[in-house]
Design an enzyme around this catalytic site. Sequence first.
Site, PDB file in Angstrom:
ATOM      1  N   ARG A 133      -2.930  -2.540   9.136  1.00 55.14           N
ATOM      2  CA  ARG A 133      -2.073  -3.182   8.148  1.00 55.14           C
ATOM      3  C   ARG A 133      -1.432  -4.444   8.735  1.00 55.14           C
ATOM      4  O   ARG A 133      -1.160  -4.481   9.930  1.00 55.14           O
ATOM      5  CB  ARG A 133      -0.972  -2.176   7.820  1.00 55.14           C
ATOM      6  CG  ARG A 133      -0.517  -2.204   6.421  1.00 55.14           C
ATOM      7  CD  ARG A 133       0.444  -1.067   6.162  1.00 55.14           C
ATOM      8  NE  ARG A 133       1.356  -1.496   5.151  1.00 55.14           N
ATOM      9  CZ  ARG A 133       2.641  -1.278   5.167  1.00 55.14           C
ATOM     10  NH1 ARG A 133       3.187  -0.600   6.156  1.00 55.14           N
ATOM     11  NH2 ARG A 133       3.383  -1.730   4.187  1.00 55.14           N
TER      12      ARG A 133
ATOM     13  N   HIS B 215      -7.595 -12.110  -1.306  1.00 57.59           N
ATOM     14  CA  HIS B 215      -7.213 -12.059  -2.728  1.00 57.59           C
ATOM     15  C   HIS B 215      -8.092 -12.968  -3.589  1.00 57.59           C
ATOM     16  O   HIS B 215      -7.689 -14.097  -3.881  1.00 57.59           O
ATOM     17  CB  HIS B 215      -5.759 -12.527  -2.883  1.00 57.59           C
ATOM     18  CG  HIS B 215      -4.761 -11.575  -2.350  1.00 57.59           C
ATOM     19  ND1 HIS B 215      -4.159 -10.599  -3.118  1.00 57.59           N
ATOM     20  CD2 HIS B 215      -4.256 -11.436  -1.113  1.00 57.59           C
ATOM     21  CE1 HIS B 215      -3.321  -9.903  -2.388  1.00 57.59           C
ATOM     22  NE2 HIS B 215      -3.357 -10.397  -1.151  1.00 57.59           N
TER      23      HIS B 215
ATOM     24  N   SER C 270       0.822  -1.221   0.000  1.00 56.00           N
ATOM     25  CA  SER C 270       0.000   0.000   0.000  1.00 56.00           C
ATOM     26  C   SER C 270       0.853   1.268   0.000  1.00 56.00           C
ATOM     27  O   SER C 270       0.527   2.249  -0.661  1.00 56.00           O
ATOM     28  CB  SER C 270      -0.965  -0.005   1.186  1.00 56.00           C
ATOM     29  OG  SER C 270      -0.297  -0.358   2.372  1.00 56.00           O
TER      30      SER C 270
ATOM     31  N   ILE D 298      -2.866 -12.870   2.632  1.00 49.70           N
ATOM     32  CA  ILE D 298      -1.410 -12.741   2.603  1.00 49.70           C
ATOM     33  C   ILE D 298      -1.037 -11.372   3.187  1.00 49.70           C
ATOM     34  O   ILE D 298      -1.331 -10.341   2.589  1.00 49.70           O
ATOM     35  CB  ILE D 298      -0.877 -12.835   1.151  1.00 49.70           C
ATOM     36  CG1 ILE D 298      -1.340 -14.138   0.488  1.00 49.70           C
ATOM     37  CG2 ILE D 298       0.653 -12.737   1.125  1.00 49.70           C
ATOM     38  CD1 ILE D 298      -1.111 -14.188  -1.022  1.00 49.70           C
ATOM     39  N   ARG D 299      -0.425 -11.376   4.332  1.00 51.59           N
ATOM     40  CA  ARG D 299      -0.118 -10.121   5.041  1.00 51.59           C
ATOM     41  C   ARG D 299      -1.327  -9.175   4.973  1.00 51.59           C
ATOM     42  O   ARG D 299      -1.218  -8.002   4.617  1.00 51.59           O
ATOM     43  CB  ARG D 299       1.132  -9.459   4.450  1.00 51.59           C
ATOM     44  CG  ARG D 299       2.398 -10.285   4.678  1.00 51.59           C
ATOM     45  CD  ARG D 299       3.661  -9.524   4.331  1.00 51.59           C
ATOM     46  NE  ARG D 299       3.626  -9.065   2.962  1.00 51.59           N
ATOM     47  CZ  ARG D 299       3.726  -7.804   2.581  1.00 51.59           C
ATOM     48  NH1 ARG D 299       3.902  -6.854   3.461  1.00 51.59           N
ATOM     49  NH2 ARG D 299       3.684  -7.483   1.314  1.00 51.59           N
TER      50      ARG D 299
ATOM     51  N   CYS E 181      -6.778  -6.270  -0.561  1.00 51.26           N
ATOM     52  CA  CYS E 181      -5.607  -6.254   0.321  1.00 51.26           C
ATOM     53  C   CYS E 181      -4.977  -4.858   0.397  1.00 51.26           C
ATOM     54  O   CYS E 181      -5.576  -3.966   0.990  1.00 51.26           O
ATOM     55  CB  CYS E 181      -4.636  -7.356  -0.101  1.00 51.26           C
ATOM     56  SG  CYS E 181      -3.617  -7.901   1.266  1.00 51.26           S
TER      57      CYS E 181
ATOM     58  N   GLU F 238      -8.453 -12.904  -6.643  1.00 49.83           N
ATOM     59  CA  GLU F 238      -7.780 -13.140  -7.939  1.00 49.83           C
ATOM     60  C   GLU F 238      -6.812 -14.315  -7.866  1.00 49.83           C
ATOM     61  O   GLU F 238      -6.320 -14.772  -8.896  1.00 49.83           O
ATOM     62  CB  GLU F 238      -7.061 -11.858  -8.405  1.00 49.83           C
ATOM     63  CG  GLU F 238      -5.732 -11.526  -7.729  1.00 49.83           C
ATOM     64  CD  GLU F 238      -5.858 -10.993  -6.300  1.00 49.83           C
ATOM     65  OE1 GLU F 238      -6.973 -10.952  -5.752  1.00 49.83           O
ATOM     66  OE2 GLU F 238      -4.802 -10.639  -5.726  1.00 49.83           O
TER      67      GLU F 238
HETATM   68  N1  GLN Z   1       0.702  -5.795   3.779  1.00 52.73           N
HETATM   69  C1  GLN Z   1       0.551  -5.174   2.496  1.00 52.73           C
HETATM   70  C2  GLN Z   1       0.377  -3.674   2.658  1.00 52.73           C
HETATM   71  O1  GLN Z   1       0.369  -3.207   3.727  1.00 52.73           O
HETATM   72  C3  GLN Z   1      -0.633  -5.740   1.760  1.00 52.73           C
HETATM   73  C4  GLN Z   1      -0.353  -7.158   1.365  1.00 52.73           C
HETATM   74  C5  GLN Z   1      -1.081  -7.592   0.144  1.00 52.73           C
HETATM   75  O2  GLN Z   1      -1.604  -6.766  -0.623  1.00 52.73           O
HETATM   76  N2  GLN Z   1      -1.038  -8.875  -0.103  1.00 52.73           N
HETATM   77  O3  GLN Z   1       0.231  -2.975   1.719  1.00 52.73           O
END
Ligand code: GLN
Length: 208
Positions: A115, A179, A54, A143-144, A84, A181
């Site tokens: 985040r 996600h 981001s 994912i994160r 995300c 996608e």
């Molecule tokens: N942790 C990422 C962020 O802060 C986002 C992770 C993702 O888009 N898979 O932007």
Amino acid sequence: MNIGILSVQGAVSEHEISMKRAFLRRGIEGKVIKVKRADSLREVDGLIIPGGESSTISRLLDRFELRENLLERADEGMNIMGTCAGAILLAKEGDHSVGRTDTELLGLMDMSVVRNSFGRQRESFERHLEVSGIARDFPGVFIRAPSITRVWGDCRALSSVEGIVVAAQEGNYLALSFHPELTGDTRIHEYFLDRTKSSILHRPSKNC
Ligand code: GLN
């Protein structure tokens, strides 16, 4: 009908593939346009802001002079889906980790985000989700991922994992922590297409 994918950084090609499949499955004529410059924003009826980083996407929005045009198109009623990192950018409020990276949020949705709320890359996980009004038993890949810690005003939570909100919607905007996608399941992309199509049909005509 054209759907744009913001293509400055992140999971662009995966969204492109899913969206092309969604066009086919819904029998809708249209194109997927990779948006790298402000003039392409004029050509799209809906926009996906993908996952990635981001802070980086925010910086590149300014470097490529996309931010102002994107906000202008949003004001005109363009549909936007953020996944995300994209969901983070749609929010009005971010936690200290958003602030620390000088990320400038687009601030389009009445929600607060945290985040990396579910941990690091190796703590990625998949969970089947109920996404209210869109899909039952949807394979959510995290994912994160960010969490949505608060919604207010017209923003509505659509899905949660153990009580933590992971999808929200406000008018033409849809934010997903996960996600879609990265799965073969195009239901959310199809939903986004349908909404974009109906908002074009109901757009007030400039001639009357
Ligand atoms: N942790 C990422 C962020 O802060 C986002 C992770 C993702 O888009 N898979 O932007």
